[in-house]
Design a protein around this motif. Structure first.
Motif, PDB file in Angstrom:
ATOM      1  N   THR A  30      50.232  33.567  56.083  1.00 13.86           N
ATOM      2  CA  THR A  30      48.965  32.889  56.372  1.00 13.86           C
ATOM      3  C   THR A  30      49.172  31.788  57.409  1.00 13.86           C
ATOM      4  O   THR A  30      48.396  31.666  58.368  1.00 13.86           O
ATOM      5  N   ILE A  34      47.516  31.664  61.166  1.00 17.07           N
ATOM      6  CA  ILE A  34      46.732  30.513  61.626  1.00 17.07           C
ATOM      7  C   ILE A  34      47.331  29.947  62.916  1.00 17.07           C
ATOM      8  O   ILE A  34      46.606  29.604  63.860  1.00 17.07           O
ATOM      9  N   ALA A  37      46.449  32.305  65.749  1.00 19.25           N
ATOM     10  CA  ALA A  37      45.034  32.183  66.090  1.00 19.25           C
ATOM     11  C   ALA A  37      44.771  30.889  66.862  1.00 19.25           C
ATOM     12  O   ALA A  37      44.027  30.884  67.871  1.00 19.25           O
ATOM     13  N   ALA A  38      45.370  29.787  66.429  1.00 21.58           N
ATOM     14  CA  ALA A  38      45.170  28.512  67.134  1.00 21.58           C
ATOM     15  C   ALA A  38      45.741  28.575  68.540  1.00 21.58           C
ATOM     16  O   ALA A  38      45.133  28.081  69.503  1.00 21.58           O
TER      17      ALA A  38
END
Length: 191
Positions: A30, A34, A37-38
Motif C-alpha cells: 500500500t 501511494i 501514485a504521488a
C-alpha cells in the motif's frame, strides 16, 4: 480426492496447508502504491503525460529488479554452486584452455595446480560412468581399469590421485610432455 480439492475452482492446485509468501505484505504494498501514485501526479504536474510515462516506466523497471531479487532460485544453480571435496577448477573458454595446456607443458607447478585436477576429475567421471569404479575409494581397481598396457602404467603417474604434488626443485622443472598429454587424453577418451 480431498474435500478441499473437490470444492476448489478448477486450476487451483494450491495446498491448503501452504502459507502464501505475500501474506502480511499489504502495508508495504500500500505504501509503495501511494508513493508511485504521488510521484506520477508530481510528474504529471511538472511535465504532463511524458512525466507520467517516465514515472510508469521507472516504476516498472524498479519493480522487475526487486521481484527478480526476491524470486527463489531454481535448484539447478544452487546445486551447481555447491562444491564437494573433489572439485576440479572449471576451464571456460578456448583461450583459457589453450593457456592452461601450454603452461602445463612448460611448468610442472602449473600442471599440478591447473590441468591435473581437471584430468583427474575426468578420469573419476569416466571410471564411474563406464566401469562403476570410484577413483577415490577404490584406487587399485581404478588403476587396473586404466592400465591395460605398460604404456598406460607410465601414464598413470601423471594422473594418480595418490601421487603427492611436486615440491621444491621438482616443481621448477618442465611440465607434462605434449606427447604424454596427448596419449593421456586419448586413453581417457577410450576408457
Amino acid at each position: 480426492m480431498s474435500r478441499w480439492r473437490a470444492n476448489s475452482p478448477p486450476g487451483n492446485t494450491r495446498d491448503p496447508g501452504q502459507v502464501s509468501l505475500w501474506r502480511g505484505t499489504r502495508p508495504e504494498l500500500t505504501i509503495a502504491a501511494i508513493a508511485v501514485a504521488a510521484t506520477a501526479i508530481a510528474g504529471g504536474v511538472l511535465a504532463g503525460w511524458p512525466g507520467v510515462a517516465v514515472v510508469a516506466i521507472a516504476t516498472a523497471a524498479l519493480a522487475m529488479v526487486v521481484l527478480r531479487g526476491l524470486a527463489p532460485r531454481s535448484a539447478a544453480p544452487s546445486v551447481r554452486r555447491s562444491r564437494d571435496r573433489q572439485v576440479a577448477r572449471v576451464i571456460a573458454g578456448y583461450s583459457q584452455r589453450r593457456f592452461i595446456v601450454s603452461t602445463s607443458v612448460s611448468s610442472q607447478a602449473f600442471y599440478e595446480a591447473d590441468l591435473r585436477p581437471v584430468l583427474e576429475h575426468l578420469l573419476a567421471a569416466r571410471l564411474a560412468e563406464n566401469h562403476g569404479i570410484n577413483l577415490y575409494t577404490d584406487p587399485a581397481a581404478a588403476r587396473a581399469a586404466f592400465c591395460r598396457s605398460r604404456g598406460d602404467a607410465a601414464l598413470w603417474r601423471w594422473i594418480d590421485p595418490a601421487q603427492p604434488p611436486a615440491e621444491g626443485r621438482d616443481a621448477q622443472r618442465s611440465g607434462i610432455p605434449r606427447r604424454t598429454l596427448a596419449r593421456l587424453i586419448n586413453r581417457l577418451e577410450h576408457l
